[in-house]
Design an enzyme around this catalytic site. Structure first.
Site, PDB file in Angstrom:
ATOM      1  N   HIS A  32      -2.279  28.916 -26.785  1.00 10.89           N
ATOM      2  CA  HIS A  32      -1.391  27.948 -27.435  1.00 10.89           C
ATOM      3  C   HIS A  32      -1.832  27.672 -28.861  1.00 10.89           C
ATOM      4  O   HIS A  32      -2.617  26.753 -29.109  1.00 10.89           O
ATOM      5  CB  HIS A  32      -1.377  26.644 -26.638  1.00 10.89           C
ATOM      6  CG  HIS A  32      -0.940  26.813 -25.207  1.00 10.89           C
ATOM      7  ND1 HIS A  32      -1.761  27.359 -24.244  1.00 10.89           N
ATOM      8  CD2 HIS A  32       0.238  26.534 -24.587  1.00 10.89           C
ATOM      9  CE1 HIS A  32      -1.106  27.392 -23.080  1.00 10.89           C
ATOM     10  NE2 HIS A  32       0.104  26.885 -23.262  1.00 10.89           N
ATOM     11  N   HIS A 263       4.287  27.295 -29.444  1.00  2.00           N
ATOM     12  CA  HIS A 263       3.583  26.456 -28.463  1.00  2.00           C
ATOM     13  C   HIS A 263       2.648  27.241 -27.560  1.00  2.00           C
ATOM     14  O   HIS A 263       1.455  26.959 -27.497  1.00  2.00           O
ATOM     15  CB  HIS A 263       4.570  25.669 -27.607  1.00  2.00           C
ATOM     16  CG  HIS A 263       3.926  24.992 -26.449  1.00  2.00           C
ATOM     17  ND1 HIS A 263       3.253  23.813 -26.568  1.00  2.00           N
ATOM     18  CD2 HIS A 263       3.782  25.371 -25.159  1.00  2.00           C
ATOM     19  CE1 HIS A 263       2.742  23.470 -25.402  1.00  2.00           C
ATOM     20  NE2 HIS A 263       3.053  24.399 -24.528  1.00  2.00           N
ATOM     21  N   GLU A 408      -2.185   3.934  -8.815  1.00  2.00           N
ATOM     22  CA  GLU A 408      -3.153   4.753  -8.079  1.00  2.00           C
ATOM     23  C   GLU A 408      -3.656   5.930  -8.924  1.00  2.00           C
ATOM     24  O   GLU A 408      -4.852   6.223  -8.954  1.00  2.00           O
ATOM     25  CB  GLU A 408      -2.518   5.281  -6.789  1.00  2.00           C
ATOM     26  CG  GLU A 408      -2.096   4.195  -5.800  1.00  2.00           C
ATOM     27  CD  GLU A 408      -0.734   3.594  -6.125  1.00  2.00           C
ATOM     28  OE1 GLU A 408      -0.033   4.096  -7.038  1.00  2.00           O
ATOM     29  OE2 GLU A 408      -0.367   2.597  -5.472  1.00  2.00           O
ATOM     30  N   HIS A 470       4.015   4.924   5.253  1.00  2.00           N
ATOM     31  CA  HIS A 470       2.658   4.438   5.031  1.00  2.00           C
ATOM     32  C   HIS A 470       1.622   5.088   5.948  1.00  2.00           C
ATOM     33  O   HIS A 470       0.429   4.841   5.778  1.00  2.00           O
ATOM     34  CB  HIS A 470       2.612   2.903   5.199  1.00  2.00           C
ATOM     35  CG  HIS A 470       3.189   2.155   4.029  1.00  2.00           C
ATOM     36  ND1 HIS A 470       4.449   2.413   3.539  1.00  2.00           N
ATOM     37  CD2 HIS A 470       2.668   1.195   3.216  1.00  2.00           C
ATOM     38  CE1 HIS A 470       4.685   1.628   2.500  1.00  2.00           C
ATOM     39  NE2 HIS A 470       3.618   0.880   2.272  1.00  2.00           N
TER      40      HIS A 470
END
Lengths: 660, 660
Positions: A32, A263, A408, A470
């Site tokens: 890149h 890129h 999280e 859950h």
């Protein structure tokens, strides 16, 4: 960069980065070039005038941290490390960019080069990791003072980093904690792989950061004065800063710059030639003109005196030796274990293993100041807070408990950053099922050899009523397959402590500890060495003629013990093996493994999750009890019955398999 | 709610929700009363005055979609569905909240009740799913016109939903696509599980949404006029709207309201009694006074006439039958396959399977208008765009290709939303390794029985130079353990088409198709039925005396074929089994499985990923070739050699195992 007498040199220095980026990618025919070429001027200013570092001492504890969050632009950091005088990478390393055994990997890897603070590439992860580093800096500063801890964390991030969800979590956390020493340089080039950013985004990024409690400033990423003004402003502000650097991707490649063509692919010989022409770069590939090399080397020596001063201060400071030891990860990990276990042997406890974890953490956090806890808004459920860990807040960085919020993934990456920074052993909690939310962070803990402990509670249908969204089913197995990750599922209060001790003892990798919501009896009633260290051990030996070995983990060990009792009553001898950690067991000598799991014996696994994978221990002729569908919403006891995970259901099937 | 004559009734209606929420949670002794009680007034206004729905016809194609993103507040939707007259849940269902087999599960499950549009609970996921529903609405509107498609998508989201990273991705996508028919009602109660929101967040949420191209408005969530003014403003604006509803969590519970104590636990008998006093609610638990029940029933009948009008229009419209069929998921899924495969048999192709996927997609997207593609900014790498799929943009909702941006998780959830909305079969691409970023979305596809196809390319070390962060190792195995998910890894251009056909044929669940970056020869050279449908099949039968069965997937089938050749040359007969899908193979009759993988035969697995799990097919005595550590950065060919995954390395080890 402007072409004043002074900045010509800087422009040439930046062009050295551009040339190396082009040459490295061209030689690899892969990579890149666009980002390194676009951010060369900003990076040059940063490394020449702002970054506190000493290439001769890459592990200097008080160095600034620099994280290349846009990791695909790895040639930028390889060029910088080489030019400023790090021992590695050499020019030979760079010329072997992306080849086998070159430390110049496709993306920066912290285990390959001392100057790489974090492995990056998965977008957004470097930025969120840097937040953890910045937290670590403020926390250690609160404990050790300005003389010992006084550095910044710098990030180069791309549009991808800022579009990924985790950047929202990281930005929110950093803004809330007022991490004023965190400065993010955004490569605002308006290009992504698919094309212009406005193909997929219409966001006012700066306004979003403003809304999150950040200082923001814009600059022309190709104008030295503009860059400096912005960085000065960022440093002066006491909030975390976003510096929007307006750049041209692939700057210097005259026909491709400003487009996604630069890129992710080599520019090609013709465009490289044209770029060399444009940049006035006449030396051979991988050759840096002596005067430019000298200027870079001088920039690299800039921090030596500062480091020497710091070393002198550290040597003299009352807490200096303690700080150095702590940064080196030297602490007594398991001294707390024996007295803790002895007390439980004297007075057994029936508790959920999440509660057992809290009990162990009380001892651990009291004994080990480097531990720093937290939870993604499930403190009371994960049982992660102790008396020794008051909250870490913007007003009290010395605290040892982070309310990460409902973040999280951001929590996992922040913990990685703290561990990589050094001086901190982070642990953080959420529900096991939400390991899916932070799985990419867990993988990066493992890849980076970072000592991070994930406290994942509510580890089965045993959580009960919350239901399928859950209830982890596939999670234990899906975590066990991550390389270099220790996955523990302790069966009682003693094993929980043992697993914690093992997680703390291992300085070069992460652990997951899966814990129950529901109470479990203490199964280990006699003093012993740390039996969990072997990964699996015989908890109960067959009383009669041994016909079967029951292997279980966590809450299902209690069920295995009950099933074994029923089998013994039916005249069938049954061993019970508790297996809190597959990886440790696999590492045992063959004799140990054969003795525990004899080849010519019926073997049965019991785990309240997917049965796929247990063939590893029970073979194709064994029985596997578990759950191969999503869970259900009901009280835990009803669910265990519904899914057939009770001794009363299991024992008859084993008898039947034995022809009884 | 104010206490004017008119609104007293609305307040009583809202209190019916509050009472049911308290009663349901109390009976279960588990659940979340705070959110339903806090948002009862907003929900009452929404269902009585705004939401277009018809409880007698829950699948009415042009109904408004309502998603309870804060899924823990499930009693809110159960109460609303019951009160407005859906056949289920009955009051008996509600009284069995969170018990085994009650459709009133702990969190709302789309497969339990017709009125639940999406399974929610994992925070942020409902909001991001709703974005997909809103995209589906605009896309179908562009194709079928206002007469047939003209509905809104409503969301109730909590602070958790807005803190999760994925909400950033969802908000960015919705703002960019100008989804003006999406209205998010934010339960702005300033409380999370750990305590006050300001424990972990200092964000100006409204300003962030402003920065993302949204319309924002605030209201008092307990004042009907204020709520209505905000909703009217939201409807009038042509941007997606965030309505910040200032509420008191647990409103009505006098001693606990406004605190996290009401969030996730039963209030307890004393507080319920006090709340009943406060609310003036005198009837028995689970009993709704007749006048209030009648008012709710009337609100539920509000949409019947609108539905009848719509049915008449749909019956008369030229495209009506087509639309109805499409919404019912009726399309010819595999008609394209035979001519496509025939052409390849006539003229074999050596291509990467990602290219093979693109070739198949050219046929698929031309044949099946319901398919809608996209990529998380890796269009050219995932090969997901075809001639039939022009971009879907705010200016051209009729397009069939979404530039999702660098938003893997948001993409996955948006695809779930489109599939759940109906009328669309979404597929989207990213790299296999980034399945970790969207794993929670993939799990929700599987849990919700949603037909979504994940096109996951760069499926092994075969991607080469990008290195360990980009090389999947554990991913195939970690996806195979997700219940109800079809995980495909085709070996050549033919298998790729077969796997696509199977993924399209299955209307009630998701698929992952793992595809190579590197070229693979066409291994299937004769016309046949869809052999991938059996999950595994004998690609090559042993020529000599069969001594071994080689089982491989994807790019490693070519290696298995080469190894078999070497074995045959050494006088050892070797079958080669290609196994593109474990789940289908496991579902075959025992005879088929025994025939393919005989018990008394050495079995060998070859897959460029973790070997853990392959014991399932090769047993404890088999050989497993794979990679049980993180990858490395180098050209693909070098990596295959380095990791010992070549015929030249594998064949001798098999001979050795056979004692040759």
């Amino acid at each position: 960069m402007t072409a004043t007498t002074d900045s010509v040199s800087r422009l040439q220095m930046a062009n050295a980065i551009r040339a190396l980026a082009m040459d490295g990618v061209e030689a690899a025919n892969s990579g890149h070039p666009g980002m390194p070429m676009g951010m060369a001027d900003v990076a040059t200013t940063l490394f020449c005038d702002y970054l506190k570092f000493d290439p001769a001492d890459p592990r200097w504890a008080d160095r600034d941290r620099f994280v290349l969050s846009a990791g695909h632009g790895s040639m930028l950091i390889y060029a910088l490390l080489h030019l400023t005088g790090y021992a590695r990478p050499t020019i030979e390393d760079i010329s072997r960019f992306r080849r086998l055994h070159s430390p110049c990997a496709g993306h920066p890897e912290n285990f390959e080069l001392a100057g790489i603070e974090a492995t990056t590439g998965p977008l957004g992860s470097g930025l969120a990791t840097a937040v953890g580093m910045a937290i670590a800096e403020r926390h250690l500063n609160a404990n050790y003072g300005d003389d010992l801890v006084d550095h910044r964390t710098w990030v180069i991030a791309g549009d991808g980093c800022l579009m990924e969800g985790v950047n929202h979590e990281a930005v929110g956390l950093a803004g809330h904690l007022k991490l004023g020493r965190l400065i993010v340089l955004w490569d605002d080039n308006r290009i992504t792989i698919d094309g212009a950013v406005d193909l997929s985004s219409s966001e006012d990024v700066v306004a979003r950061y403003d809304a999150s409690g950040w200082h923001t400033v814009r600059c022309d990423g190709h104008d030295e004065a503009s860059i400096k003004a912005a960085l000065d402003e960022a440093i002066a502000d006491d909030r975390p800063s976003l510096v929007a650097c307006r750049t041209i991707i692939g700057k210097g490649a005259p026909n491709k710059q400003g487009t996604s063509a630069t890129h992710g692919a080599a520019l090609g010989a013709a465009e490289v030639a044209a770029a060399r022409e444009t940049l006035g770069w006449t030396s051979e590939p991988f050759v840096i003109p002596a005067d430019i090399a000298a200027a870079w080397a001088e920039a690299g020596r800039r921090g030596a005196a500062t480091n020497a001063d710091w070393q002198a201060r550290a040597g003299a400071a009352a807490k200096g030796a303690d700080f150095v030891a702590r940064m080196a990860g030297e602490f007594e990990a398991t001294g707390w274990l024996k007295p803790y276990v002895d007390a439980l042997i004297a007075e057994p406890k029936t508790v959920a293993t999440r509660k057992a974890s809290e009990m162990a953490l009380e001892a651990i956090t009291a004994a080990i100041p480097a531990t720093l806890g937290g939870s993604a808004d499930l403190t009371g459920s994960n049982n992660t807070r102790t008396k020794s860990t008051p909250p870490l807040t913007a007003a009290h960085y010395g605290g040892r408990y982070l309310h990460y919020g409902i973040r999280e993934f951001g929590m996992g990456l922040a913990m990685n950053g703290m561990a990589l920074h050094g001086g901190i052993v982070p642990y953080g909690g959420t529900f096991l099922v939400f390991a899916d939310y932070c799985r990419a962070a867990i993988r990066l803990s493992a890849l980076q050899n970072a000592q991070v402990v994930y406290v994942l509670t509510h580890d089965s249908i045993g959580l009960g009523e919350d239901g399928p969204t859950h209830q982890p089913i596939e999670h234990m197995m899906s975590l066990r397959v991550i390389p270099n990750l220790d996955v523990y599922r302790p069966a009682d209060v003693i094993e929980t402590a043992e697993c914690w001790a093992l997680a703390l003892e291992r300085r070069d990798g992460p652990a997951v500890i899966a814990l129950t919501r529901q109470n479990l009896p203490q199964l280990r009633l006699e003093a012993s060495e740390n039996l969990s260290a072997k990964g699996a051990y015989r908890l109960k030996a067959a009383e009669g003629d041994r016909k079967v070995v029951l292997i279980a983990t966590g809450s299902e060990v209690e069920i295995a013990v009950a099933a074994a009792k029923a089998l013994e009553e039916a005249g069938v001898g049954a061993d019970v093996v508790s297996m809190p950690n597959w990886r440790h067991f696999d590492a045992q000598p063959a004799d140990y493994k054969r003795n525990l799991l004899p080849a010519d014996m019926l073997k049965v696994s019991i785990e309240a999750g997917t049965t796929m994978g247990w063939e590893r221990y029970v073979g194709l002729d064994g029985l596997r009890f578990g759950i191969d569908r999503f869970g259900a919403s009901a009280p835990a006891k009803d669910l265990y019955e519904y899914f057939g995970l009770t001794a009363a259901t299991i024992a008859p099937q084993i008898l039947s398999a034995l022809g009884k």
